[in-house]
Design a protein around this motif. Sequence first.
Motif, mmCIF file in Angstrom:
data_model
loop_
_atom_site.group_PDB
_atom_site.id
_atom_site.type_symbol
_atom_site.label_atom_id
_atom_site.label_comp_id
_atom_site.label_asym_id
_atom_site.label_seq_id
_atom_site.Cartn_x
_atom_site.Cartn_y
_atom_site.Cartn_z
ATOM 1 N N TRP A 177 0.837 -1.199 0.000
ATOM 2 C CA TRP A 177 0.000 0.000 0.000
ATOM 3 C C TRP A 177 0.873 1.250 0.000
ATOM 4 N N GLY A 178 1.950 1.218 0.780
ATOM 5 C CA GLY A 178 2.863 2.354 0.817
ATOM 6 C C GLY A 178 3.522 2.591 -0.525
ATOM 7 N N ALA A 179 3.958 1.514 -1.202
ATOM 8 C CA ALA A 179 4.594 1.659 -2.508
ATOM 9 C C ALA A 179 3.618 2.239 -3.528
ATOM 10 N N PHE A 180 2.371 1.777 -3.478
ATOM 11 C CA PHE A 180 1.354 2.299 -4.391
ATOM 12 C C PHE A 180 1.126 3.788 -4.160
ATOM 13 N N LEU A 181 0.942 4.191 -2.899
ATOM 14 C CA LEU A 181 0.720 5.601 -2.587
ATOM 15 C C LEU A 181 1.955 6.439 -2.888
ATOM 16 N N TYR A 182 3.122 5.841 -2.716
ATOM 17 C CA TYR A 182 4.380 6.526 -2.999
ATOM 18 C C TYR A 182 4.409 6.991 -4.448
ATOM 19 N N TRP A 183 4.011 6.068 -5.364
ATOM 20 C CA TRP A 183 4.028 6.425 -6.780
ATOM 21 C C TRP A 183 2.841 7.298 -7.172
ATOM 22 N N TRP A 184 1.722 7.109 -6.507
ATOM 23 C CA TRP A 184 0.577 7.991 -6.754
ATOM 24 C C TRP A 184 0.981 9.430 -6.440
ATOM 25 N N ALA A 185 1.605 9.619 -5.273
ATOM 26 C CA ALA A 185 2.091 10.949 -4.923
ATOM 27 C C ALA A 185 3.151 11.413 -5.919
ATOM 28 N N GLY A 186 3.972 10.472 -6.393
ATOM 29 C CA GLY A 186 5.006 10.817 -7.362
ATOM 30 C C GLY A 186 4.430 11.384 -8.646
ATOM 31 N N PHE A 187 3.347 10.782 -9.133
ATOM 32 C CA PHE A 187 2.711 11.295 -10.346
ATOM 33 C C PHE A 187 2.096 12.675 -10.118
ATOM 34 N N ILE A 188 1.606 12.902 -8.891
ATOM 35 C CA ILE A 188 1.090 14.238 -8.560
ATOM 36 C C ILE A 188 2.226 15.259 -8.595
ATOM 37 N N TYR A 189 3.404 14.871 -8.099
ATOM 38 C CA TYR A 189 4.554 15.775 -8.134
ATOM 39 C C TYR A 189 4.975 16.071 -9.581
ATOM 40 N N ILE A 190 4.895 15.054 -10.448
ATOM 41 C CA ILE A 190 5.216 15.279 -11.865
ATOM 42 C C ILE A 190 4.256 16.302 -12.455
ATOM 43 N N ARG A 191 2.969 16.110 -12.204
ATOM 44 C CA ARG A 191 1.958 17.029 -12.739
ATOM 45 C C ARG A 191 2.180 18.447 -12.221
ATOM 46 N N GLU A 192 2.476 18.562 -10.909
ATOM 47 C CA GLU A 192 2.688 19.882 -10.327
ATOM 48 C C GLU A 192 3.957 20.532 -10.862
ATOM 49 N N THR A 193 4.989 19.735 -11.094
ATOM 50 C CA THR A 193 6.217 20.280 -11.662
ATOM 51 C C THR A 193 5.958 20.834 -13.049
ATOM 52 N N LEU A 194 5.233 20.077 -13.860
ATOM 53 C CA LEU A 194 4.905 20.548 -15.207
ATOM 54 C C LEU A 194 4.066 21.824 -15.156
ATOM 55 N N ARG A 195 3.155 21.882 -14.184
ATOM 56 C CA ARG A 195 2.322 23.080 -14.053
ATOM 57 C C ARG A 195 3.166 24.278 -13.634
ATOM 58 N N VAL A 196 4.053 24.067 -12.676
ATOM 59 C CA VAL A 196 4.858 25.159 -12.147
ATOM 60 C C VAL A 196 5.789 25.737 -13.200
ATOM 61 N N ILE A 197 6.377 24.873 -14.007
ATOM 62 C CA ILE A 197 7.316 25.380 -15.022
ATOM 63 C C ILE A 197 6.598 25.730 -16.329
ATOM 64 N N ARG A 198 5.256 25.704 -16.231
ATOM 65 C CA ARG A 198 4.413 26.172 -17.336
ATOM 66 C C ARG A 198 4.598 25.343 -18.611
ATOM 67 N N ILE A 199 4.675 24.049 -18.438
ATOM 68 C CA ILE A 199 4.664 23.134 -19.583
ATOM 69 C C ILE A 199 3.361 22.369 -19.527
ATOM 70 N N PRO A 200 2.425 22.562 -20.466
ATOM 71 C CA PRO A 200 1.150 21.839 -20.425
ATOM 72 C C PRO A 200 1.376 20.330 -20.386
ATOM 73 N N VAL A 201 0.606 19.646 -19.559
ATOM 74 C CA VAL A 201 0.751 18.198 -19.427
ATOM 75 C C VAL A 201 0.529 17.501 -20.760
ATOM 76 N N ASP A 202 -0.481 17.946 -21.497
ATOM 77 C CA ASP A 202 -0.787 17.291 -22.764
ATOM 78 C C ASP A 202 0.377 17.443 -23.755
ATOM 79 N N ALA A 203 0.977 18.642 -23.762
ATOM 80 C CA ALA A 203 2.083 18.874 -24.681
ATOM 81 C C ALA A 203 3.305 18.046 -24.272
ATOM 82 N N ALA A 204 3.507 17.891 -22.956
ATOM 83 C CA ALA A 204 4.656 17.125 -22.474
ATOM 84 C C ALA A 204 4.518 15.650 -22.792
ATOM 85 N N ALA A 205 3.271 15.185 -22.900
ATOM 86 C CA ALA A 205 3.039 13.766 -23.158
ATOM 87 C C ALA A 205 3.247 13.409 -24.624
ATOM 88 N N GLU A 206 3.260 14.410 -25.501
ATOM 89 C CA GLU A 206 3.409 14.140 -26.932
ATOM 90 C C GLU A 206 4.853 13.832 -27.301
#
Length: 206
Positions: A177-206
């Motif tokens: 459960w901890g490992a699962f939540l660890y990565w769930w939080a990790g993906f949230i950090y990725i999304r927030e990093t992309l938002r903060v540096i003003r790179i749209p998530v959709d554009a980053a995924a392309e």
Amino acid sequence: MTGNGAGGSAPDAKAAVSSKILTIPNLLSFFRLALIPFFLGFIIAGQGGWALIVLVVSSVTDFLDGYLARRLGQISRLGQLLDPAADRLYIFAALIGLAFQGVIPWWLMGAIIGRDVMLLVLGIVLANHGYGPLPVHHLGKVATFCLFFALPLLMLGEAVPVVAAVSLPLGWAFALWGAFLYWWAGFIYIRETLRVIRIPVDAAAE
């Protein structure tokens, strides 16, 4: 884990953060860090009982450094860095030792450590764009709590076979459960990093 200067009442929260190095709380943190090689060595050697003793001493030291930092007004920037670093290193040491002993699979160790490596990369990206680290997400806190609970339970099950029937299943439940939540939080950090540096998530995924 209390933290070297974390928590406290309202007056404590307003205490000045100093740049001092040689304070009583910091010395306790250094002592806690110095125990990590012994902790890892005991796990690898199959001395689970001694590893648990070191972990208990470390936990008591962790509580004392946070309490004394607030009580003595010795909250420091170094202490605020040492405490989470020690927490992470104890988790890494436990993961490496338990994987070496075959108690947990190497993929689980890699998944948990890999997530922290990813956060390190995100921190570098943020720094290159002039930003500090992201605030800790509550999911990350819950995940860390689960791992702090899981690893001693797994170690206890290996060191004391009489409690293994209860300790090991509980330890595995908290670990997964901890490992699962660890990565769930990790993906949230990725999304927030992309938002903060003003790179749209959709554009980053392309």
